[in-house]
Design a protein around this motif. Structure first.
Motif, PDB file in Angstrom:
ATOM      1  N   MET A 125       0.847  -1.181   0.000  1.00  0.00           N
ATOM      2  CA  MET A 125       0.000   0.000   0.000  1.00  0.00           C
ATOM      3  C   MET A 125       0.890   1.241   0.000  1.00  0.00           C
ATOM      4  N   VAL A 126       0.660   2.139  -0.969  1.00  0.00           N
ATOM      5  CA  VAL A 126       1.420   3.384  -1.069  1.00  0.00           C
ATOM      6  C   VAL A 126       0.514   4.540  -0.659  1.00  0.00           C
ATOM      7  N   ILE A 127       0.975   5.349   0.273  1.00  0.00           N
ATOM      8  CA  ILE A 127       0.264   6.558   0.690  1.00  0.00           C
ATOM      9  C   ILE A 127       1.092   7.742   0.226  1.00  0.00           C
ATOM     10  N   THR A 128       0.519   8.526  -0.689  1.00  0.00           N
ATOM     11  CA  THR A 128       1.298   9.616  -1.268  1.00  0.00           C
ATOM     12  C   THR A 128       0.411  10.844  -1.406  1.00  0.00           C
ATOM     13  N   GLY A 129       0.785  11.791  -2.259  1.00  0.00           N
ATOM     14  CA  GLY A 129       0.343  13.152  -2.146  1.00  0.00           C
ATOM     15  C   GLY A 129      -0.795  13.642  -2.995  1.00  0.00           C
ATOM     16  N   GLY A 130      -1.019  14.886  -2.550  1.00  0.00           N
ATOM     17  CA  GLY A 130      -0.506  15.703  -1.442  1.00  0.00           C
ATOM     18  C   GLY A 130       0.580  15.011  -0.638  1.00  0.00           C
ATOM     19  N   ASP A 131       0.773  15.465   0.566  1.00  0.00           N
ATOM     20  CA  ASP A 131       1.791  14.868   1.421  1.00  0.00           C
ATOM     21  C   ASP A 131       1.128  14.323   2.672  1.00  0.00           C
ATOM     22  N   PRO A 132       1.158  13.004   2.874  1.00  0.00           N
ATOM     23  CA  PRO A 132       0.435  12.415   4.012  1.00  0.00           C
ATOM     24  C   PRO A 132       0.929  12.883   5.372  1.00  0.00           C
ATOM     25  N   LEU A 133       2.182  13.325   5.476  1.00  0.00           N
ATOM     26  CA  LEU A 133       2.685  13.773   6.771  1.00  0.00           C
ATOM     27  C   LEU A 133       2.215  15.190   7.114  1.00  0.00           C
ATOM     28  N   MET A 134       1.411  15.797   6.221  1.00  0.00           N
ATOM     29  CA  MET A 134       0.751  17.062   6.559  1.00  0.00           C
ATOM     30  C   MET A 134      -0.529  16.828   7.349  1.00  0.00           C
ATOM     31  N   VAL A 147       5.903  10.495  14.891  1.00  0.00           N
ATOM     32  CA  VAL A 147       6.638   9.227  14.826  1.00  0.00           C
ATOM     33  C   VAL A 147       5.810   8.110  15.445  1.00  0.00           C
ATOM     34  N   GLY A 148       5.155   8.402  16.557  1.00  0.00           N
ATOM     35  CA  GLY A 148       4.309   7.412  17.195  1.00  0.00           C
ATOM     36  C   GLY A 148       3.122   7.010  16.335  1.00  0.00           C
ATOM     37  N   ALA A 149       2.629   7.946  15.522  1.00  0.00           N
ATOM     38  CA  ALA A 149       1.488   7.658  14.649  1.00  0.00           C
ATOM     39  C   ALA A 149       1.834   6.634  13.580  1.00  0.00           C
ATOM     40  N   LEU A 150       3.109   6.473  13.280  1.00  0.00           N
ATOM     41  CA  LEU A 150       3.542   5.540  12.241  1.00  0.00           C
ATOM     42  C   LEU A 150       3.783   4.134  12.788  1.00  0.00           C
ATOM     43  N   GLU A 151       3.546   3.920  14.068  1.00  0.00           N
ATOM     44  CA  GLU A 151       3.773   2.622  14.691  1.00  0.00           C
ATOM     45  C   GLU A 151       2.826   1.579  14.101  1.00  0.00           C
ATOM     46  N   SER A 152       3.383   0.440  13.727  1.00  0.00           N
ATOM     47  CA  SER A 152       2.578  -0.631  13.135  1.00  0.00           C
ATOM     48  C   SER A 152       3.337  -1.944  13.226  1.00  0.00           C
ATOM     49  N   GLU A 153       2.584  -3.041  13.291  1.00  0.00           N
ATOM     50  CA  GLU A 153       3.194  -4.356  13.196  1.00  0.00           C
ATOM     51  C   GLU A 153       3.559  -4.696  11.762  1.00  0.00           C
ATOM     52  N   LYS A 154       3.037  -3.929  10.808  1.00  0.00           N
ATOM     53  CA  LYS A 154       3.369  -4.130   9.400  1.00  0.00           C
ATOM     54  C   LYS A 154       4.729  -3.484   9.108  1.00  0.00           C
ATOM     55  N   GLY A 155       5.245  -3.753   7.915  1.00  0.00           N
ATOM     56  CA  GLY A 155       6.461  -3.078   7.491  1.00  0.00           C
ATOM     57  C   GLY A 155       6.149  -1.667   7.035  1.00  0.00           C
ATOM     58  N   VAL A 156       6.612  -0.663   7.776  1.00  0.00           N
ATOM     59  CA  VAL A 156       6.387   0.735   7.415  1.00  0.00           C
ATOM     60  C   VAL A 156       7.664   1.290   6.794  1.00  0.00           C
ATOM     61  N   PHE A 157       7.551   1.760   5.568  1.00  0.00           N
ATOM     62  CA  PHE A 157       8.665   2.385   4.853  1.00  0.00           C
ATOM     63  C   PHE A 157       8.299   3.830   4.572  1.00  0.00           C
ATOM     64  N   LEU A 158       9.205   4.740   4.895  1.00  0.00           N
ATOM     65  CA  LEU A 158       9.005   6.134   4.522  1.00  0.00           C
ATOM     66  C   LEU A 158       9.959   6.460   3.377  1.00  0.00           C
ATOM     67  N   VAL A 159       9.398   6.936   2.271  1.00  0.00           N
ATOM     68  CA  VAL A 159      10.199   7.307   1.103  1.00  0.00           C
ATOM     69  C   VAL A 159      10.354   8.824   1.114  1.00  0.00           C
ATOM     70  N   LEU A 160      11.569   9.257   1.393  1.00  0.00           N
ATOM     71  CA  LEU A 160      11.888  10.680   1.514  1.00  0.00           C
ATOM     72  C   LEU A 160      12.141  11.273   0.140  1.00  0.00           C
ATOM     73  N   HIS A 161      11.442  12.347  -0.195  1.00  0.00           N
ATOM     74  CA  HIS A 161      11.647  13.020  -1.472  1.00  0.00           C
ATOM     75  C   HIS A 161      12.674  14.140  -1.271  1.00  0.00           C
ATOM     76  N   ALA A 162      13.848  13.978  -1.868  1.00  0.00           N
ATOM     77  CA  ALA A 162      14.909  14.991  -1.778  1.00  0.00           C
ATOM     78  C   ALA A 162      15.647  15.011  -3.104  1.00  0.00           C
ATOM     79  N   ASP A 163      15.922  16.208  -3.618  1.00  0.00           N
ATOM     80  CA  ASP A 163      16.502  16.341  -4.950  1.00  0.00           C
ATOM     81  C   ASP A 163      17.899  16.956  -4.977  1.00  0.00           C
ATOM     82  N   HIS A 164      18.327  17.543  -3.877  1.00  0.00           N
ATOM     83  CA  HIS A 164      19.624  18.237  -3.865  1.00  0.00           C
ATOM     84  C   HIS A 164      20.243  18.098  -2.480  1.00  0.00           C
ATOM     85  N   PRO A 165      21.569  17.954  -2.399  1.00  0.00           N
ATOM     86  CA  PRO A 165      22.196  17.784  -1.078  1.00  0.00           C
ATOM     87  C   PRO A 165      21.947  18.939  -0.122  1.00  0.00           C
ATOM     88  N   ARG A 166      21.718  20.146  -0.647  1.00  0.00           N
ATOM     89  CA  ARG A 166      21.490  21.285   0.248  1.00  0.00           C
ATOM     90  C   ARG A 166      20.167  21.165   1.007  1.00  0.00           C
TER      91      ARG A 166
END
Length: 204
Positions: free
Chosen positions: A1-10, A51-70
């Motif tokens: 299951m993929v949860i994406t945007g908008g941005d779910p962490l908003m 962080v506590g809201a992401l607690e689950s017995e399932k495998g939770v993966f967060l995919v960070l969107h970043a495009d530049h080292p800065r």
């Protein structure tokens, strides 16, 4: 299951926790994947409640969107470490953007920094054919050249690349073709320097 945007962490931590709990209750669902830019654009949002809201017995993966080292500031790094300490697996997704990160040295810096923060580079997307984005889009040849240049600069931990096929046909690797078959069934392998080797190696 993929949860994406908008941005779910908003979402509020309460609503996010409720959503994760409902998904976690689905027996056949094994993995929950969340895509977000919040850790780099609003790192203070990554607090104990979220962080506590992401607690689950399932495998939770967060995919960070970043495009530049800065983008990986001291504050962003601290937010990423908070996610790490909670046991959330971290991957990254980046866009190959003309004039922003389409130089091997820039991408190398980004990918090395991600790995140092325990974020596994996952996708390096070639630009979609979306209206109004042509000035950011590299050609296929340019994308392959950049990915090929990375091959000799960073380890396998830092090797993402993907082309999202227009029309919803899935994703395929965009990197150069390093293998070619000979007429006798053996192979020619091109290394990151451009040198060609035989496989199996030729014998006397």
């Amino acid at each position: 299951m993929v949860i994406t945007g908008g941005d779910p962490l908003m979402l509020s931590s309460r609503r996010l926790a409720a959503m994760i709990a409902e998904l976690s209750a689905i027996p056949h669902l094994g993995v929950i994947r969340i895509h977000s830019r919040v850790p780099v654009v609003d790192p203070e949002r990554i607090d104990a409640a979220l962080v506590g809201a992401l607690e689950s017995e399932k495998g939770v993966f967060l995919v960070l969107h970043a495009d530049h080292p800065r983008e990986l500031t001291t504050e962003a790094a601290a937010a990423i470490r908070r996610l790490n300490r909670a046991g959330i697996a971290l991957l990254s997704q980046s866009m190959l953007l003309k004039g922003i990160n389409d130089e091997p040295a820039v991408l190398e810096q980004l990918l090395r920094r991600l790995v140092s923060l325990r974020v596994k580079p996952y996708y390096l997307h070639h630009g979609d054919l979306a209206p109004g984005t042509a000035h950011f889009r590299t050609t296929i040849d340019e994308g392959q050249a950049v990915v090929g240049a990375l091959r000799g600069r960073v380890s396998g931990l830092c090797q993402p690349n993907v082309l999202d096929v227009p029309g919803g046909y899935g994703k395929v690797p965009i990197g150069p073709n390093y293998l070619a078959r000979n007429d006798d069934g053996t192979w020619r392998v091109t290394d990151y320097r451009g040198d060609v080797h035989h496989y199996p190696p030729l014998t006397d």
